[in-house]
Design a protein around this motif. Sequence first.
Motif, PDB file in Angstrom:
ATOM      1  N   ALA A   1       0.820  -1.206   0.000  1.00 62.61           N
ATOM      2  CA  ALA A   1       0.000   0.000   0.000  1.00 62.61           C
ATOM      3  C   ALA A   1       0.859   1.263   0.000  1.00 62.61           C
ATOM      4  CB  ALA A   1      -0.915   0.004   1.219  1.00 62.61           C
ATOM      5  N   MET A   2       0.441   2.239  -0.783  1.00 60.00           N
ATOM      6  CA  MET A   2       1.128   3.527  -0.823  1.00 60.00           C
ATOM      7  C   MET A   2       0.104   4.642  -0.785  1.00 60.00           C
ATOM      8  SD  MET A   2       4.294   2.836  -3.456  1.00 60.00           S
ATOM      9  CE  MET A   2       5.213   4.284  -2.904  1.00 60.00           C
ATOM     10  N   TYR A   3       0.530   5.811  -0.264  1.00 60.29           N
ATOM     11  CA  TYR A   3      -0.390   6.913  -0.007  1.00 60.29           C
ATOM     12  C   TYR A   3       0.284   8.252  -0.330  1.00 60.29           C
ATOM     13  CZ  TYR A   3      -1.965   3.166   3.127  1.00 60.29           C
ATOM     14  OH  TYR A   3      -2.346   1.956   3.656  1.00 60.29           O
ATOM     15  N   TRP A   4      -0.568   9.226  -0.675  1.00 59.79           N
ATOM     16  CA  TRP A   4      -0.108  10.598  -0.783  1.00 59.79           C
ATOM     17  C   TRP A   4      -0.950  11.466   0.150  1.00 59.79           C
ATOM     18  CZ3 TRP A   4       4.014  12.932  -2.579  1.00 59.79           C
ATOM     19  CH2 TRP A   4       4.783  12.324  -3.570  1.00 59.79           C
ATOM     20  N   TYR A   5      -0.238  12.319   0.913  1.00 62.69           N
ATOM     21  CA  TYR A   5      -0.889  13.248   1.815  1.00 62.69           C
ATOM     22  C   TYR A   5      -0.447  14.670   1.489  1.00 62.69           C
ATOM     23  CZ  TYR A   5      -1.745   9.199   4.805  1.00 62.69           C
ATOM     24  OH  TYR A   5      -2.145   7.992   5.296  1.00 62.69           O
ATOM     25  N   ARG A   6      -1.293  15.581   1.886  1.00 61.96           N
ATOM     26  CA  ARG A   6      -0.950  16.994   1.822  1.00 61.96           C
ATOM     27  C   ARG A   6      -0.956  17.532   3.250  1.00 61.96           C
ATOM     28  NH1 ARG A   6      -3.275  21.846  -1.788  1.00 61.96           N
ATOM     29  NH2 ARG A   6      -3.011  23.507  -0.249  1.00 61.96           N
ATOM     30  N   GLN A   7       0.057  18.357   3.576  1.00 58.87           N
ATOM     31  CA  GLN A   7       0.122  18.986   4.892  1.00 58.87           C
ATOM     32  C   GLN A   7       0.288  20.487   4.720  1.00 58.87           C
ATOM     33  OE1 GLN A   7       3.446  17.906   7.472  1.00 58.87           O
ATOM     34  NE2 GLN A   7       2.120  18.037   9.261  1.00 58.87           N
TER      35      GLN A   7
ATOM     36  N   SER B   1       6.616   2.289  -7.112  1.00 58.72           N
ATOM     37  CA  SER B   1       6.505   3.675  -7.516  1.00 58.72           C
ATOM     38  C   SER B   1       5.064   4.171  -7.488  1.00 58.72           C
ATOM     39  CB  SER B   1       7.072   3.823  -8.939  1.00 58.72           C
ATOM     40  OG  SER B   1       6.979   5.143  -9.391  1.00 58.72           O
ATOM     41  N   PHE B   2       4.881   5.402  -6.989  1.00 62.43           N
ATOM     42  CA  PHE B   2       3.526   5.964  -6.887  1.00 62.43           C
ATOM     43  C   PHE B   2       3.633   7.477  -7.099  1.00 62.43           C
ATOM     44  CE2 PHE B   2      -0.793   5.866  -6.200  1.00 62.43           C
ATOM     45  CZ  PHE B   2      -1.255   6.407  -5.011  1.00 62.43           C
ATOM     46  N   PRO B   3       3.821   7.935  -8.325  1.00 59.73           N
ATOM     47  CA  PRO B   3       3.976   9.362  -8.579  1.00 59.73           C
ATOM     48  C   PRO B   3       2.661  10.127  -8.476  1.00 59.73           C
ATOM     49  CG  PRO B   3       4.042   8.133 -10.638  1.00 59.73           C
ATOM     50  CD  PRO B   3       3.994   7.119  -9.542  1.00 59.73           C
ATOM     51  N   LEU B   4       2.767  11.368  -8.037  1.00 60.95           N
ATOM     52  CA  LEU B   4       1.613  12.260  -7.895  1.00 60.95           C
ATOM     53  C   LEU B   4       1.779  13.437  -8.840  1.00 60.95           C
ATOM     54  CD1 LEU B   4      -0.934  13.242  -6.154  1.00 60.95           C
ATOM     55  CD2 LEU B   4       0.746  14.570  -4.854  1.00 60.95           C
ATOM     56  N   THR B   5       0.750  13.699  -9.649  1.00 58.28           N
ATOM     57  CA  THR B   5       0.753  14.886 -10.508  1.00 58.28           C
ATOM     58  C   THR B   5      -0.195  15.920  -9.933  1.00 58.28           C
ATOM     59  OG1 THR B   5       1.321  13.642 -12.493  1.00 58.28           O
ATOM     60  CG2 THR B   5       0.289  15.783 -12.819  1.00 58.28           C
ATOM     61  N   VAL B   6       0.342  17.107  -9.704  1.00 52.49           N
ATOM     62  CA  VAL B   6      -0.473  18.234  -9.267  1.00 52.49           C
ATOM     63  C   VAL B   6      -0.843  19.005 -10.526  1.00 52.49           C
ATOM     64  CG1 VAL B   6      -0.568  20.243  -7.759  1.00 52.49           C
ATOM     65  CG2 VAL B   6       0.881  18.291  -7.137  1.00 52.49           C
ATOM     66  N   THR B   7      -2.095  19.011 -10.880  1.00 50.55           N
ATOM     67  CA  THR B   7      -2.512  19.619 -12.138  1.00 50.55           C
ATOM     68  C   THR B   7      -2.857  21.087 -11.944  1.00 50.55           C
ATOM     69  OG1 THR B   7      -4.888  19.218 -12.002  1.00 50.55           O
ATOM     70  CG2 THR B   7      -3.508  17.372 -12.715  1.00 50.55           C
ATOM     71  N   SER B   8      -3.036  21.760 -13.062  1.00 49.12           N
ATOM     72  CA  SER B   8      -3.401  23.184 -13.008  1.00 49.12           C
ATOM     73  C   SER B   8      -4.799  23.375 -12.445  1.00 49.12           C
ATOM     74  CB  SER B   8      -3.310  23.787 -14.410  1.00 49.12           C
ATOM     75  OG  SER B   8      -4.118  23.075 -15.317  1.00 49.12           O
ATOM     76  N   ALA B   9      -5.568  22.298 -12.345  1.00 50.18           N
ATOM     77  CA  ALA B   9      -6.914  22.394 -11.779  1.00 50.18           C
ATOM     78  C   ALA B   9      -6.904  22.508 -10.252  1.00 50.18           C
ATOM     79  CB  ALA B   9      -7.729  21.159 -12.170  1.00 50.18           C
ATOM     80  N   GLN B  10      -5.765  22.238  -9.634  1.00 49.95           N
ATOM     81  CA  GLN B  10      -5.652  22.363  -8.174  1.00 49.95           C
ATOM     82  C   GLN B  10      -5.491  23.838  -7.861  1.00 49.95           C
ATOM     83  OE1 GLN B  10      -5.490  22.632  -4.480  1.00 49.95           O
ATOM     84  NE2 GLN B  10      -5.971  20.603  -5.261  1.00 49.95           N
ATOM     85  N   LYS B  11      -6.475  24.406  -7.167  1.00 53.98           N
ATOM     86  CA  LYS B  11      -6.537  25.855  -6.996  1.00 53.98           C
ATOM     87  C   LYS B  11      -5.527  26.395  -6.002  1.00 53.98           C
ATOM     88  CE  LYS B  11      -9.777  26.177  -9.951  1.00 53.98           C
ATOM     89  NZ  LYS B  11      -9.395  26.609 -11.311  1.00 53.98           N
ATOM     90  N   ASN B  12      -5.142  25.605  -5.044  1.00 53.16           N
ATOM     91  CA  ASN B  12      -4.220  26.086  -4.020  1.00 53.16           C
ATOM     92  C   ASN B  12      -3.151  25.026  -3.765  1.00 53.16           C
ATOM     93  OD1 ASN B  12      -3.068  27.556  -1.967  1.00 53.16           O
ATOM     94  ND2 ASN B  12      -4.551  26.920  -0.423  1.00 53.16           N
ATOM     95  N   PRO B  13      -2.230  24.834  -4.690  1.00 50.44           N
ATOM     96  CA  PRO B  13      -1.305  23.704  -4.605  1.00 50.44           C
ATOM     97  C   PRO B  13      -0.100  23.898  -3.693  1.00 50.44           C
ATOM     98  CG  PRO B  13      -0.930  24.921  -6.622  1.00 50.44           C
ATOM     99  CD  PRO B  13      -2.104  25.569  -5.951  1.00 50.44           C
ATOM    100  N   THR B  14       0.151  25.118  -3.246  1.00 51.74           N
ATOM    101  CA  THR B  14       1.315  25.339  -2.386  1.00 51.74           C
ATOM    102  C   THR B  14       1.119  24.584  -1.077  1.00 51.74           C
ATOM    103  OG1 THR B  14       1.821  27.498  -3.336  1.00 51.74           O
ATOM    104  CG2 THR B  14       2.616  27.064  -1.098  1.00 51.74           C
ATOM    105  N   ALA B  15       1.996  23.620  -0.799  1.00 56.23           N
ATOM    106  CA  ALA B  15       1.856  22.771   0.387  1.00 56.23           C
ATOM    107  C   ALA B  15       3.068  21.850   0.493  1.00 56.23           C
ATOM    108  CB  ALA B  15       0.581  21.926   0.312  1.00 56.23           C
ATOM    109  N   PHE B  16       3.101  21.102   1.582  1.00 56.96           N
ATOM    110  CA  PHE B  16       4.109  20.075   1.820  1.00 56.96           C
ATOM    111  C   PHE B  16       3.446  18.728   1.508  1.00 56.96           C
ATOM    112  CE2 PHE B  16       7.980  18.543   3.258  1.00 56.96           C
ATOM    113  CZ  PHE B  16       7.912  17.734   4.380  1.00 56.96           C
TER     114      PHE B  16
END
Lengths: 114, 112
Positions: free
Chosen positions: A31-37, A73-88
Motif C-alpha cells: 500500500a502507498m499513499y499521498w498526503y498533503r500537509q 513507484s507511486f507518482p503524484l501529478t499536481v494539475t493546473s486544476a488544483q486551486k491552491n497547490p502550495t503545500a508540503f
Amino acid sequence: DGGITQSPKYLFRKEGQNVTLSCEQNLNHDAMYWYRQDPGQGLRLIYYSQIVNDFQKGDIAEGYSVSREKKESFPLTVTSAQKNPTAFYLCASSRGLANTGELFFGEGSRLTVL
Amino acid sequence: QKEVEQDPGPLSVPEGAIVSLNCTYSNSAFQYFMWYRQYSRKGPELLMYTYSSGNKEDGRFTAQVDKSSKYISLFIRDSQPSDSATYLCAMSAGTNAGKSTFGDGTTLTVKP
C-alpha cells in the motif's frame, strides 16, 4: 537501507503548469499513499493504492492524479486544476491491509506556486 | 466540527519536565490510535500505537486511550531537547492505516 524516497525536495511552479512528484519505496510494501500537509494542520489523504494498477481517491483528490504501474513507484501529478497547490506533500507506505498503525513516510516535497 | 481535535500548543517546557499531549475525537468507531512525531521539514514517524482502550508504555513514552471519554493522551517523562518536534495524533476505525484521521499537531519545544 530500506525506505521511501521522494523527489524533488523543493519545487517551484508557475500557475497553470502541471508538476509531478516522485515517490519510490524499496520496502516491498503493497500500500502507498499521498498526503498533503498545510501549516498548522494535520495530514489530509489525497490518493492511495493497495495494489499495482489500482488506486482510490482520498479526501481531497480534486486537482491531483496518480498512477501505480510498479509496486515500488507511486507518482503524484499536481494539475493546473488544483486551486491552491502550495503545500508540503508526503508519500507513505504500509505493509498491507492489516492495521498495525505504522505508516512509513518519505521526507516530503515542498511545492510552491509562484 | 472536526472528527479529531488536538490541543494546539505550542508547548514549551524545561528539560526534565513531564509533558502531556492530548486529543479528543467524536467518532466512536475509532479503535486504532497512533502518535506520530515529526521533526521540522521531515516526514512523520510512528511513536506509539494502541488498539482499543488502555495504556501502553515504551521507555519514556506512555500512550493512554479512554474510549468512554473519547480522549487519548501521550505522556513524555524526563523530556529531552531531542523531543522537540511536532506530535500528531491519528486514529482509524478500519484496517487501513493510511486512512487514519490526523489531528493538527502540537509543537513541543524542550529547553535545555
